[in-house]
Design a protein around this motif. Structure first.
Motif, PDB file in Angstrom:
ATOM      1  N   GLN A 104       0.949  -6.663  14.244  1.00  0.00           N
ATOM      2  CA  GLN A 104       1.629  -5.610  13.175  1.00  0.00           C
ATOM      3  C   GLN A 104       2.555  -7.663  12.072  1.00  0.00           C
ATOM      4  O   GLN A 104       2.665  -7.020  11.161  1.00  0.00           O
ATOM      5  CB  GLN A 104       2.700  -4.870  14.147  1.00  0.00           C
ATOM      6  N   ILE A 105       1.966  -8.525  12.727  1.00  0.00           N
ATOM      7  CA  ILE A 105       2.809  -9.952  11.765  1.00  0.00           C
ATOM      8  C   ILE A 105       1.263 -10.244  11.118  1.00  0.00           C
ATOM      9  O   ILE A 105       0.599 -11.571  12.800  1.00  0.00           O
ATOM     10  CB  ILE A 105       3.848 -10.121  12.599  1.00  0.00           C
ATOM     11  N   ARG A 106       1.154 -10.916  10.303  1.00  0.00           N
ATOM     12  CA  ARG A 106      -0.014 -11.952  10.081  1.00  0.00           C
ATOM     13  C   ARG A 106       0.106 -13.135  10.224  1.00  0.00           C
ATOM     14  O   ARG A 106      -0.758 -13.764  10.416  1.00  0.00           O
ATOM     15  CB  ARG A 106      -0.676 -11.301   8.796  1.00  0.00           C
ATOM     16  N   SER A 107       1.016 -13.211  10.043  1.00  0.00           N
ATOM     17  CA  SER A 107       1.711 -15.226   9.761  1.00  0.00           C
ATOM     18  C   SER A 107       3.382 -15.017  10.874  1.00  0.00           C
ATOM     19  O   SER A 107       3.627 -14.551  10.171  1.00  0.00           O
ATOM     20  CB  SER A 107       0.829 -15.266   8.484  1.00  0.00           C
ATOM     21  N   TRP A 108       3.372 -15.893  11.655  1.00  0.00           N
ATOM     22  CA  TRP A 108       4.714 -15.950  12.541  1.00  0.00           C
ATOM     23  C   TRP A 108       5.624 -17.599  11.545  1.00  0.00           C
ATOM     24  O   TRP A 108       3.998 -18.667  11.930  1.00  0.00           O
ATOM     25  CB  TRP A 108       4.636 -15.962  13.634  1.00  0.00           C
ATOM     26  N   ARG A 109       6.217 -17.896  10.825  1.00  0.00           N
ATOM     27  CA  ARG A 109       6.668 -19.012  10.179  1.00  0.00           C
ATOM     28  C   ARG A 109       8.035 -19.633  11.503  1.00  0.00           C
ATOM     29  O   ARG A 109       8.012 -20.675  10.033  1.00  0.00           O
ATOM     30  CB  ARG A 109       6.844 -18.338   8.500  1.00  0.00           C
ATOM     31  N   ARG A 207      16.499 -16.521 -14.583  1.00  0.00           N
ATOM     32  CA  ARG A 207      16.892 -15.949 -15.128  1.00  0.00           C
ATOM     33  C   ARG A 207      15.337 -14.370 -14.090  1.00  0.00           C
ATOM     34  O   ARG A 207      14.534 -14.727 -13.024  1.00  0.00           O
ATOM     35  CB  ARG A 207      16.301 -15.039 -16.083  1.00  0.00           C
ATOM     36  N   THR A 208      15.989 -13.293 -14.233  1.00  0.00           N
ATOM     37  CA  THR A 208      14.826 -12.432 -13.339  1.00  0.00           C
ATOM     38  C   THR A 208      14.447 -11.643 -13.823  1.00  0.00           C
ATOM     39  O   THR A 208      13.958 -11.184 -15.209  1.00  0.00           O
ATOM     40  CB  THR A 208      16.021 -11.009 -12.582  1.00  0.00           C
ATOM     41  N   VAL A 209      12.954 -11.953 -13.437  1.00  0.00           N
ATOM     42  CA  VAL A 209      10.975 -12.101 -14.390  1.00  0.00           C
ATOM     43  C   VAL A 209      11.006 -10.057 -13.951  1.00  0.00           C
ATOM     44  O   VAL A 209      11.125  -9.372 -14.982  1.00  0.00           O
ATOM     45  CB  VAL A 209      10.169 -12.088 -14.024  1.00  0.00           C
ATOM     46  N   LEU A 210      11.551  -9.635 -12.573  1.00  0.00           N
ATOM     47  CA  LEU A 210      10.984  -7.897 -12.271  1.00  0.00           C
ATOM     48  C   LEU A 210      11.184  -8.073 -10.505  1.00  0.00           C
ATOM     49  O   LEU A 210      11.924  -9.562  -9.956  1.00  0.00           O
ATOM     50  CB  LEU A 210       9.860  -7.261 -12.865  1.00  0.00           C
ATOM     51  N   ARG A 211      11.280  -6.725 -10.470  1.00  0.00           N
ATOM     52  CA  ARG A 211      11.103  -6.416  -8.873  1.00  0.00           C
ATOM     53  C   ARG A 211      10.332  -5.368  -8.531  1.00  0.00           C
ATOM     54  O   ARG A 211       9.886  -4.699  -9.308  1.00  0.00           O
ATOM     55  CB  ARG A 211      12.469  -5.377  -8.305  1.00  0.00           C
ATOM     56  N   MET A 212       9.395  -7.032  -7.521  1.00  0.00           N
ATOM     57  CA  MET A 212       8.258  -6.106  -7.015  1.00  0.00           C
ATOM     58  C   MET A 212       8.186  -4.952  -5.850  1.00  0.00           C
ATOM     59  O   MET A 212       9.305  -4.727  -4.889  1.00  0.00           O
ATOM     60  CB  MET A 212       6.890  -7.130  -6.969  1.00  0.00           C
ATOM     61  N   HIS A 213       7.177  -3.745  -6.434  1.00  0.00           N
ATOM     62  CA  HIS A 213       6.551  -3.763  -5.510  1.00  0.00           C
ATOM     63  C   HIS A 213       5.726  -2.994  -5.209  1.00  0.00           C
ATOM     64  O   HIS A 213       4.437  -2.098  -5.963  1.00  0.00           O
ATOM     65  CB  HIS A 213       8.046  -1.303  -5.466  1.00  0.00           C
ATOM     66  N   ARG A 214       4.935  -4.044  -4.000  1.00  0.00           N
ATOM     67  CA  ARG A 214       3.371  -3.764  -3.740  1.00  0.00           C
ATOM     68  C   ARG A 214       3.249  -3.502  -2.056  1.00  0.00           C
ATOM     69  O   ARG A 214       4.043  -3.612  -1.467  1.00  0.00           O
ATOM     70  CB  ARG A 214       2.777  -4.787  -4.053  1.00  0.00           C
ATOM     71  N   ARG A 215       1.852  -2.189  -2.361  1.00  0.00           N
ATOM     72  CA  ARG A 215       1.475  -2.383  -1.202  1.00  0.00           C
ATOM     73  C   ARG A 215       0.492  -4.092  -0.675  1.00  0.00           C
ATOM     74  O   ARG A 215      -0.506  -4.290  -1.194  1.00  0.00           O
ATOM     75  CB  ARG A 215       0.351  -1.150  -0.960  1.00  0.00           C
ATOM     76  N   LEU A 216       0.780  -4.454   0.480  1.00  0.00           N
ATOM     77  CA  LEU A 216      -0.467  -5.330   0.265  1.00  0.00           C
ATOM     78  C   LEU A 216      -0.585  -5.569   1.887  1.00  0.00           C
ATOM     79  O   LEU A 216      -0.208  -4.678   2.711  1.00  0.00           O
ATOM     80  CB  LEU A 216       0.145  -6.861   0.373  1.00  0.00           C
ATOM     81  N   PRO A 217      -1.197  -6.536   2.543  1.00  0.00           N
ATOM     82  CA  PRO A 217      -2.077  -6.316   3.883  1.00  0.00           C
ATOM     83  C   PRO A 217      -1.018  -6.096   5.081  1.00  0.00           C
ATOM     84  O   PRO A 217      -1.353  -6.220   5.612  1.00  0.00           O
ATOM     85  CB  PRO A 217      -3.805  -7.282   3.419  1.00  0.00           C
ATOM     86  N   ASP A 218      -0.233  -6.974   4.787  1.00  0.00           N
ATOM     87  CA  ASP A 218       1.087  -7.000   5.680  1.00  0.00           C
ATOM     88  C   ASP A 218       2.115  -6.439   5.873  1.00  0.00           C
ATOM     89  O   ASP A 218       3.005  -7.073   5.977  1.00  0.00           O
ATOM     90  CB  ASP A 218       1.453  -8.766   5.731  1.00  0.00           C
TER      91      ASP A 218
END
Length: 292
Positions: A104-109, A207-218
């Motif tokens: 369930q984790i694509r990339s362990w950092r 400065r804050t541009v925005l807060r994103m909420h996105r469905r991504l593959p990970d």
């Protein structure tokens, strides 16, 4: 439509910029792409009793039986287990390993990020586990300009797990555990572009541009994007130190316009670039037409 193009003496006379109205309209379209509902079936996640993220059914199935995970119909709760001497950090560390082993984790950092909920830092967790749990992250970006009005952009390595090969701001990345955004900006600018702090001494406040909420593959990206602008000395030549950038370019506004039109940038980078252009226009530093 009449097209008025203005030049500022401090800019390269070949630079073409964008009208404020066109920039705002394009930004509005991108913001809609950056605001998505959580994945179907995802449940809210609380950490130490505070609402913190969203977890998908697959991830929840993987961690549901672990101590410190309590699943209810309306939410999943992550909490310390004093009886087993498991603090919040230990619970999250073990959950991350379970998620990794379950695919369930694509990339362990091997990099820790703060777990933030309701404005408080509650614990730390492996970076690769953040999006599968829909936890909030903070990202910093640097929009770097040349003295003649061109903009520096960086192409992401083909090895990047997200948006490989797309173009980005000169530097950008996530704020690490225990780090403030201003320090993260200096660190990322050094690692990705080889810039020393003295070269960014005159950068604008974040400065804050925005807060994103996105469905991504990970998983689900919940991310506040912060931006700073600077003008680099004409002799500055960015150089990647961490291998995450495969190419740098300093482009005039005509080339930048074409890159934006053809979708060359990551969504975050384009939003930052549009914001930077909008600030320059608002300050009376450039003008122009964007036709994309």
């Amino acid at each position: 439509m009449a097209i008025a193009i203005y030049y500022n003496a401090s800019m390269d006379l070949t630079a073409v910029a964008f009208s404020l109205e066109e920039l705002m309209a394009r930004r509005a379209r991108l913001v809609r792409r950056a605001q998505q509902l959580p994945p179907v079936g995802a449940r809210p996640v609380t950490v130490a009793g505070r609402v913190a993220g969203w977890v998908s059914p697959a991830v929840l199935d993987a961690i549901a039986q672990h101590p410190g995970v309590h699943v209810e119909p309306e939410a999943a709760h992550l909490m310390p287990v004093p009886a087993q001497r498991l603090g919040m950090d230990a619970v999250l560390r073990e959950i991350a390993v379970i998620m990794r082993d379950a695919g369930q984790i694509r990339s362990w950092r091997n990099e820790l990020l703060d777990v933030i909920a309701e404005g408080r830092v509650l614990a730390h967790i492996e970076r690769g586990a953040v999006r599968p749990l829909g936890l909030l992250t903070h990202a910093v970006h640097l929009s770097a300009w040349a003295p003649d009005g061109r903009m520096w952009v960086a192409r992401r390595s083909l090895d990047k797990s997200t948006d490989p090969g797309l173009w980005d701001t000169l530097s950008g990345g996530l704020v690490s555990a225990g780090e403030d955004p201003a320090s993260a900006l200096l660190r990322e600018s050094h690692e990705e572009a080889g810039l020393a702090p003295v070269e960014l001494a005159a950068h604008s406040p974040l400065r804050t541009v925005l807060r994103m909420h996105r469905r991504l593959p990970d998983g689900y990206q919940v991310e506040t994007v912060h931006l700073s602008d600077c003008v680099l000395d004409a002799a500055t030549a960015p150089a990647s130190l961490d291998g995450e950038v495969m190419e740098f370019r300093c482009v005039d506004m005509g080339v930048l316009r074409d890159m934006i039109t053809h979708g060359a940038f990551t969504l975050e980078a384009e939003l930052c670039i549009l914001d930077s252009l909008q600030h320059r226009l608002s300050a009376g530093q450039t003008a122009v037409l964007f036709s994309g």
